[in-house]
Design a protein around this motif. Structure first.
Motif, short mmCIF file in Angstrom:
data_model
loop_
_atom_site.label_atom_id
_atom_site.label_comp_id
_atom_site.label_asym_id
_atom_site.label_seq_id
_atom_site.Cartn_x
_atom_site.Cartn_y
_atom_site.Cartn_z
N CYS A 16 43.85 35.09 35.51
CA CYS A 16 43.79 36.47 35.28
C CYS A 16 45.30 36.93 35.21
O CYS A 16 46.17 36.29 35.63
N PRO A 17 45.69 38.08 34.91
CA PRO A 17 47.21 38.36 34.52
C PRO A 17 47.80 38.36 35.78
O PRO A 17 47.44 38.72 36.63
N ALA A 18 49.07 38.18 35.53
CA ALA A 18 49.98 38.14 36.87
C ALA A 18 50.33 39.44 37.22
O ALA A 18 50.23 39.67 38.46
N SER A 19 49.94 40.41 36.49
CA SER A 19 50.07 41.85 36.81
C SER A 19 48.83 42.24 37.79
O SER A 19 48.83 43.13 38.52
N ALA A 20 47.78 41.63 37.55
CA ALA A 20 46.53 41.96 38.27
C ALA A 20 46.37 41.01 39.53
O ALA A 20 45.92 41.64 40.38
N GLN A 21 46.80 39.86 39.66
CA GLN A 21 46.68 39.07 40.72
C GLN A 21 47.61 37.76 40.60
O GLN A 21 47.64 37.04 39.48
N ASP A 22 48.12 37.33 41.65
CA ASP A 22 48.70 36.23 41.52
C ASP A 22 47.99 34.95 42.13
O ASP A 22 46.99 35.36 42.71
N VAL A 23 48.34 33.86 41.81
CA VAL A 23 47.71 32.55 42.24
C VAL A 23 47.90 32.46 43.71
O VAL A 23 49.17 32.41 44.09
N PRO A 24 47.17 32.28 44.53
CA PRO A 24 47.12 32.14 46.15
C PRO A 24 47.82 30.76 46.25
O PRO A 24 47.32 29.92 45.49
N ALA A 25 48.37 30.63 47.46
CA ALA A 25 48.83 29.18 47.92
C ALA A 25 47.64 28.42 48.05
O ALA A 25 47.66 26.91 47.79
N ASP A 26 46.55 28.94 48.49
CA ASP A 26 45.41 28.14 48.65
C ASP A 26 44.53 28.38 47.51
O ASP A 26 43.97 29.25 47.43
N LEU A 27 44.39 27.24 46.94
CA LEU A 27 43.54 27.18 45.54
C LEU A 27 42.04 27.53 45.78
O LEU A 27 41.30 27.62 44.80
N HIS A 52 42.33 49.01 23.24
CA HIS A 52 41.47 47.71 22.81
C HIS A 52 41.83 46.60 23.78
O HIS A 52 42.98 46.30 23.90
N PHE A 53 40.84 45.72 23.99
CA PHE A 53 40.96 44.83 25.07
C PHE A 53 40.42 43.71 24.39
O PHE A 53 39.34 43.13 24.70
N PRO A 54 41.25 42.67 23.47
CA PRO A 54 40.81 41.64 23.17
C PRO A 54 40.55 40.50 24.13
O PRO A 54 41.67 40.29 25.09
N ILE A 55 39.65 39.75 24.28
CA ILE A 55 39.46 38.77 25.47
C ILE A 55 39.63 37.37 24.89
O ILE A 55 39.01 36.40 25.67
N ASP A 56 40.04 37.24 23.77
CA ASP A 56 40.35 35.69 23.46
C ASP A 56 41.03 34.89 24.52
O ASP A 56 41.11 33.79 24.71
N ILE A 57 42.15 35.50 25.11
CA ILE A 57 42.88 34.76 25.97
C ILE A 57 42.15 34.31 27.37
O ILE A 57 42.70 33.38 27.96
N GLY A 292 46.94 47.33 36.56
CA GLY A 292 48.19 47.50 35.74
C GLY A 292 48.18 48.16 34.77
O GLY A 292 47.18 48.77 34.36
N PRO A 293 49.40 48.74 34.28
CA PRO A 293 49.35 49.77 33.03
C PRO A 293 48.62 49.07 31.81
O PRO A 293 48.04 50.02 31.09
N ASP A 294 48.29 47.79 31.79
CA ASP A 294 47.58 47.27 30.44
C ASP A 294 46.68 46.44 30.82
O ASP A 294 46.16 45.29 30.00
N SER A 295 45.96 46.47 32.23
CA SER A 295 45.51 45.26 32.61
C SER A 295 44.24 45.91 33.42
O SER A 295 44.32 46.84 34.26
N LEU A 296 43.00 45.31 33.21
CA LEU A 296 41.62 45.40 33.88
C LEU A 296 41.26 44.36 34.47
O LEU A 296 41.04 43.22 33.79
N VAL A 297 40.40 44.46 35.60
CA VAL A 297 39.53 43.12 36.04
C VAL A 297 38.17 43.78 36.03
O VAL A 297 37.67 44.92 36.41
N TYR A 298 37.33 43.15 35.31
CA TYR A 298 35.83 43.17 34.86
C TYR A 298 34.98 42.15 36.01
O TYR A 298 35.29 40.86 35.83
N ARG A 315 34.02 36.96 36.97
CA ARG A 315 35.18 37.93 36.99
C ARG A 315 35.84 37.73 35.87
O ARG A 315 36.31 36.49 35.58
N LEU A 316 36.30 38.49 35.04
CA LEU A 316 37.12 38.36 33.90
C LEU A 316 38.37 39.25 33.71
O LEU A 316 38.28 40.60 34.33
N ASP A 317 39.50 38.81 33.27
CA ASP A 317 40.60 39.66 33.24
C ASP A 317 40.84 40.18 31.88
O ASP A 317 40.89 39.53 30.97
N TRP A 318 40.98 41.45 31.77
CA TRP A 318 41.14 42.06 30.26
C TRP A 318 42.75 42.78 30.23
O TRP A 318 43.20 43.27 31.03
#
Length: 357
Positions: A16-27, A52-57, A292-298, A315-318
């Motif tokens: 997921c995008p850093a703007s949407a969510q940071d990786v927690p310390a507990d994986l 437009h939200f390409p989800i190739d990423i 975030g300005p250009d991020s959605l969580v689906y 859960r997918l990040d767009w």
């Protein structure tokens, strides 16, 4: 239970995008979707999700978690670094594209916090699909599709709906596939439209109050490949519930007896889920939140008690990219695959002295 199509074509590794969510310390922890971003508004006052939200990423995230990742939702720094190295190696093979200004593989896994998720599935917590019911297991094993090894093809009814360019089904069409992974969101007062690049399916979703949604449901015998989707706003989160998803295939009763069209969930995890069935009880709940300005969580929760022994959630990040363009999707035109499969199977049977079925 009659079987049906939901072709979830899903491949292999990001997050997921850093703007949407940071990786927690507990994986082993999957934090809740952030809801503190205030999205811009349309002229009629709804959160503005258009773009437009390409989800190739995220197309390289395994749908199911691989065994080596245990109970972790996230890759370790070492695993992530290995992905980046693999990306560098892959990009070196496409240096001409890089010089031309296009994005290489490494760009996709480093542009965001995207290489860090271990699977698209977030529930069950083990990252695996719930077990199939006995009836669904039998239907799955009887399924016929070009995605299935060892199928003897004789007519178009031996193929699934994606083979025949009809549909990937729902909710499969909302998941990434090998290519054509663009999504476009359009809005108008009382409506939101989600169009997919693959097969160019457009979901026209009325926006109503939650109390009015169930009263708008079609009769149980009215069904479409994409089902009936009705949405409402829960704060700034769009909630969409879909029922009346088509079960079975309209080509012939003989095809239905043979097995399902595919829920093509082509994961490289526990099992090659190529042709999962759908029953009349299937229900899908989607939640789309701007983070975030250009991020959605689906988020999508799939419930079908005739097929799965428990619900599951992915859960997918767009990420919005207005430079991405969706061009014509031509599938039927020049599609020689169906004929080639049939003629090849018939030739093999003739050579073996079996003739046509």
């Amino acid at each position: 239970m009659r079987a049906a199509a939901i072709c979830l074509g899903i491949a292999l590794a990001a997050s997921c995008p850093a703007s949407a969510q940071d990786v927690p310390a507990d994986l082993t922890v999957m934090p809740p979707v952030p809801t503190d971003f205030a999205p811009p508004r349309t002229s009629w006052g709804d959160p503005d999700f258009r773009g437009h939200f390409p989800i190739d990423i995220i197309a390289r995230i395994p749908f199911e978690r691989l065994p080596e990742h245990g109970d972790r939702f996230w890759l370790t720094q070492e695993e992530y670094a290995a992905q980046q190295t693999n990306g560098d190696t892959a990009d070196a093979r496409y240096e001409a594209d890089t010089q031309a200004g296009t994005l290489g593989y490494r760009s996709f896994i480093t542009a965001e916090a995207s290489g860090r998720r271990t699977s698209l599935l977030v529930s069950p917590a083990d990252g695996k699909l719930p077990p199939l019911t006995a009836e669904a297991r039998a239907s799955y094993e009887a399924g016929r599709s070009s995605w299935t090894d060892g199928v003897d093809f004789d007519w178009v009814s031996d193929f699934d709906t994606f083979d025949r360019c009809v549909t990937r089904g729902f909710p499969a069409t909302m998941f990434p596939h090998r290519y054509n992974n663009g999504l476009r969101i359009m809005q108008a007062p009382g409506r939101i439209v989600i169009m997919t690049e693959m097969v160019h399916e457009a979901r026209v979703i009325p926006i109503v109050s939650r109390d009015d949604a169930e009263a708008m449901r079609w009769p149980a015998d009215v069904r479409t490949w994409m089902g009936q989707s009705i949405g409402w706003w829960d704060g700034d989160t769009l909630v969409v519930e879909t029922t009346n998803i088509k079960t079975g295939d309209s080509v012939s009763d003989d095809h239905i007896a043979r097995g399902p069209s595919p829920l093509n969930l082509a994961t490289h995890g526990r099992e090659p889920w190529n042709i999962l069935p759908t029953s009349e009880d299937a229900r899908v709940t989607e939640r789309i939140t701007m983070t975030g300005p250009d991020s959605l969580v689906y988020e999508v929760t799939y419930t079908d008690p005739q097929v799965f022994t428990a619900p599951w959630t992915a859960r997918l990040d767009w990420t919005r990219d207005e430079n991405y363009e969706i061009f014509e999707y031509a599938c039927h035109e020049g599609n020689v695959q169906i004929r080639n499969y049939i003629t090849a199977s018939r030739a093999e049977r003739a050579a073996a002295g079996g003739g046509d079925r």
